[in-house]
Design a protein around this motif. Structure first.
Motif, PDB file in Angstrom:
ATOM      1  N   SER A 135       5.668   2.012 -16.307  1.00  0.00           N
ATOM      2  CA  SER A 135       4.802   1.385 -15.314  1.00  0.00           C
ATOM      3  C   SER A 135       5.394   0.070 -14.827  1.00  0.00           C
ATOM      4  N   ALA A 136       6.000  -0.692 -15.723  1.00  0.00           N
ATOM      5  CA  ALA A 136       6.652  -1.943 -15.326  1.00  0.00           C
ATOM      6  C   ALA A 136       7.797  -1.663 -14.360  1.00  0.00           C
ATOM      7  N   HIS A 137       8.532  -0.569 -14.587  1.00  0.00           N
ATOM      8  CA  HIS A 137       9.603  -0.190 -13.666  1.00  0.00           C
ATOM      9  C   HIS A 137       9.046   0.103 -12.279  1.00  0.00           C
ATOM     10  N   LYS A 138       7.892   0.741 -12.214  1.00  0.00           N
ATOM     11  CA  LYS A 138       7.285   1.031 -10.915  1.00  0.00           C
ATOM     12  C   LYS A 138       6.962  -0.254 -10.164  1.00  0.00           C
ATOM     13  N   VAL A 139       6.408  -1.230 -10.868  1.00  0.00           N
ATOM     14  CA  VAL A 139       6.078  -2.505 -10.228  1.00  0.00           C
ATOM     15  C   VAL A 139       7.353  -3.195  -9.755  1.00  0.00           C
ATOM     16  N   GLY A 140       8.403  -3.141 -10.577  1.00  0.00           N
ATOM     17  CA  GLY A 140       9.676  -3.719 -10.164  1.00  0.00           C
ATOM     18  C   GLY A 140      10.237  -3.058  -8.919  1.00  0.00           C
ATOM     19  N   LEU A 141      10.111  -1.751  -8.833  1.00  0.00           N
ATOM     20  CA  LEU A 141      10.566  -1.038  -7.643  1.00  0.00           C
ATOM     21  C   LEU A 141       9.736  -1.421  -6.427  1.00  0.00           C
ATOM     22  N   ASP A 148       0.791  -1.225   0.000  1.00  0.00           N
ATOM     23  CA  ASP A 148       0.000   0.000   0.000  1.00  0.00           C
ATOM     24  C   ASP A 148       0.830   1.286   0.000  1.00  0.00           C
ATOM     25  N   PRO A 149       1.866   1.413   0.855  1.00  0.00           N
ATOM     26  CA  PRO A 149       2.646   2.657   0.820  1.00  0.00           C
ATOM     27  C   PRO A 149       3.315   2.901  -0.526  1.00  0.00           C
ATOM     28  N   TRP A 150       3.720   1.824  -1.197  1.00  0.00           N
ATOM     29  CA  TRP A 150       4.423   1.992  -2.467  1.00  0.00           C
ATOM     30  C   TRP A 150       3.473   2.273  -3.613  1.00  0.00           C
ATOM     31  N   VAL A 151       2.245   1.762  -3.509  1.00  0.00           N
ATOM     32  CA  VAL A 151       1.225   2.128  -4.497  1.00  0.00           C
ATOM     33  C   VAL A 151       1.020   3.633  -4.491  1.00  0.00           C
ATOM     34  N   GLU A 152       0.982   4.224  -3.291  1.00  0.00           N
ATOM     35  CA  GLU A 152       0.789   5.670  -3.186  1.00  0.00           C
ATOM     36  C   GLU A 152       2.039   6.435  -3.600  1.00  0.00           C
ATOM     37  N   ARG A 153       3.198   6.048  -3.055  1.00  0.00           N
ATOM     38  CA  ARG A 153       4.407   6.828  -3.291  1.00  0.00           C
ATOM     39  C   ARG A 153       4.896   6.759  -4.739  1.00  0.00           C
ATOM     40  N   LEU A 154       4.659   5.628  -5.386  1.00  0.00           N
ATOM     41  CA  LEU A 154       5.126   5.461  -6.760  1.00  0.00           C
ATOM     42  C   LEU A 154       4.025   5.737  -7.793  1.00  0.00           C
ATOM     43  N   GLN A 212       6.988  12.659 -11.319  1.00  0.00           N
ATOM     44  CA  GLN A 212       6.696  12.498  -9.891  1.00  0.00           C
ATOM     45  C   GLN A 212       7.504  11.350  -9.287  1.00  0.00           C
ATOM     46  N   THR A 213       7.560  10.230  -9.982  1.00  0.00           N
ATOM     47  CA  THR A 213       8.265   9.064  -9.449  1.00  0.00           C
ATOM     48  C   THR A 213       9.768   9.262  -9.506  1.00  0.00           C
ATOM     49  N   ARG A 214      10.260   9.959 -10.537  1.00  0.00           N
ATOM     50  CA  ARG A 214      11.692  10.276 -10.605  1.00  0.00           C
ATOM     51  C   ARG A 214      12.107  11.116  -9.412  1.00  0.00           C
ATOM     52  N   ALA A 215      11.236  12.005  -8.964  1.00  0.00           N
ATOM     53  CA  ALA A 215      11.551  12.840  -7.804  1.00  0.00           C
ATOM     54  C   ALA A 215      11.469  12.052  -6.511  1.00  0.00           C
ATOM     55  N   GLU A 216      10.601  11.039  -6.461  1.00  0.00           N
ATOM     56  CA  GLU A 216      10.404  10.257  -5.240  1.00  0.00           C
ATOM     57  C   GLU A 216      11.525   9.246  -5.021  1.00  0.00           C
ATOM     58  N   LEU A 217      12.076   8.708  -6.099  1.00  0.00           N
ATOM     59  CA  LEU A 217      13.040   7.618  -5.966  1.00  0.00           C
ATOM     60  C   LEU A 217      14.289   7.998  -5.171  1.00  0.00           C
ATOM     61  N   PRO A 218      14.918   9.163  -5.389  1.00  0.00           N
ATOM     62  CA  PRO A 218      16.059   9.517  -4.545  1.00  0.00           C
ATOM     63  C   PRO A 218      15.710   9.588  -3.062  1.00  0.00           C
ATOM     64  N   ARG A 219      14.485   9.992  -2.734  1.00  0.00           N
ATOM     65  CA  ARG A 219      14.075  10.016  -1.324  1.00  0.00           C
ATOM     66  C   ARG A 219      14.002   8.592  -0.765  1.00  0.00           C
TER      67      ARG A 219
END
Length: 252
Positions: free
Chosen positions: A123-129, A100-106, A152-159
């Motif tokens: 989208s496949a990369h998001k699922v892999g992450l 659940d947290p990753w569904v929201e954050r990614l 949005q996800t590019r900005a979240e990944l470094p965090r």
């Protein structure tokens, strides 16, 4: 975590991909792996993750929980996104709510009912992450994680990477997208001629300035004709998948 006198080749008489690598990765390390295409970066990541075994030498001190997001996500599996992540959660011994947290954050809420085979590259990369993060990893291996991601996800990944490292985890990233540019405290590793060496920040900047065309993937231009009214939507979809897309004008 330590690699000692590590060597790897794909067959007994094949050339060495990596040769006599010695490398220490203390807890809290964030390491960026660079090198030309075919230099052995992905092979090094698989050896670190434990999905490949060294031909010689050893890997010791690998944390018990490893999160690995490969460059090419295996979308051929017969699952929807939700079913796949629930399955991976069960494999890792946690409940399905760990997604659940990753569904929201990614930004994955709209993907949950989509079959894996219908996912775009980003989208496949998001699922892999997400599957790599279902359990807090002591070692997080990311192979080209920024490829195809939306802004949005590019900005979240470094965090996310910072959080893993702050908790004492080790993060190793291979990245052509320069997603960690400017992040302080990154250990830079260069794979070259079968060897892995640490690179000083000044040398990293020099390599970026002097980078030759062989350091980046070859690129091609594909022309796609669409109805004028659909052009902006198609361009946005291609851009979301990590491609450079421009609308050239009306075709006659």
């Amino acid at each position: 975590m330590r690699l000692a006198n590590l060597s790897y080749r794909y067959a007994r008489r094949a050339p060495w991909v990596l040769h006599e690598v010695d490398l220490d990765l203390p807890a809290g390390t964030v390491a960026e792996v660079t090198g030309r295409n075919g230099a052995g970066k992905s092979t090094l990541l698989r050896l670190l993750a434990g999905t490949a075994r060294p031909s010689r030498g050893s890997v010791s001190g690998r944390p018990p929980v490893v999160g690995y997001a490969p460059e090419i996500f295996p979308v051929q599996q017969p699952f929807t996104v939700t079913a796949y992540l629930a399955h991976m959660a069960a494999v890792r011994g946690v409940t399905a709510t760990s997604m659940d947290p990753w569904v929201e954050r990614l930004g994955m809420a709209t993907l949950l009912d989509v079959p894996l085979g219908d996912l775009s590259k980003g989208s496949a990369h998001k699922v892999g992450l997400a599957q790599a993060l279902l359990v807090p990893p002591g070692l997080l291996i990311l192979d080209e994680p920024f490829s195809g991601l939306d802004e949005q996800t590019r900005a979240e990944l470094p965090r996310v990477i910072d959080e893993v490292a702050a908790a004492g985890g080790i993060v190793v990233v291979s990245d052509h997208q320069n997603g960690l540019t400017g992040r302080p405290g990154v250990t830079h590793l260069r794979v070259e001629n079968g060897m892995v060496r640490a690179v000083a920040p000044a040398e990293v900047q020099d390599m970026a300035r002097d980078r030759s065309p062989g350091d980046a993937p070859a690129r091609s231009i594909i022309e796609v004709l669409v109805d004028a009214g659909d052009a902006e939507a198609v361009a946005r979809k291609l851009q979301a998948d990590g491609y450079e897309a421009r609308i050239r004008g009306e075709a006659r």
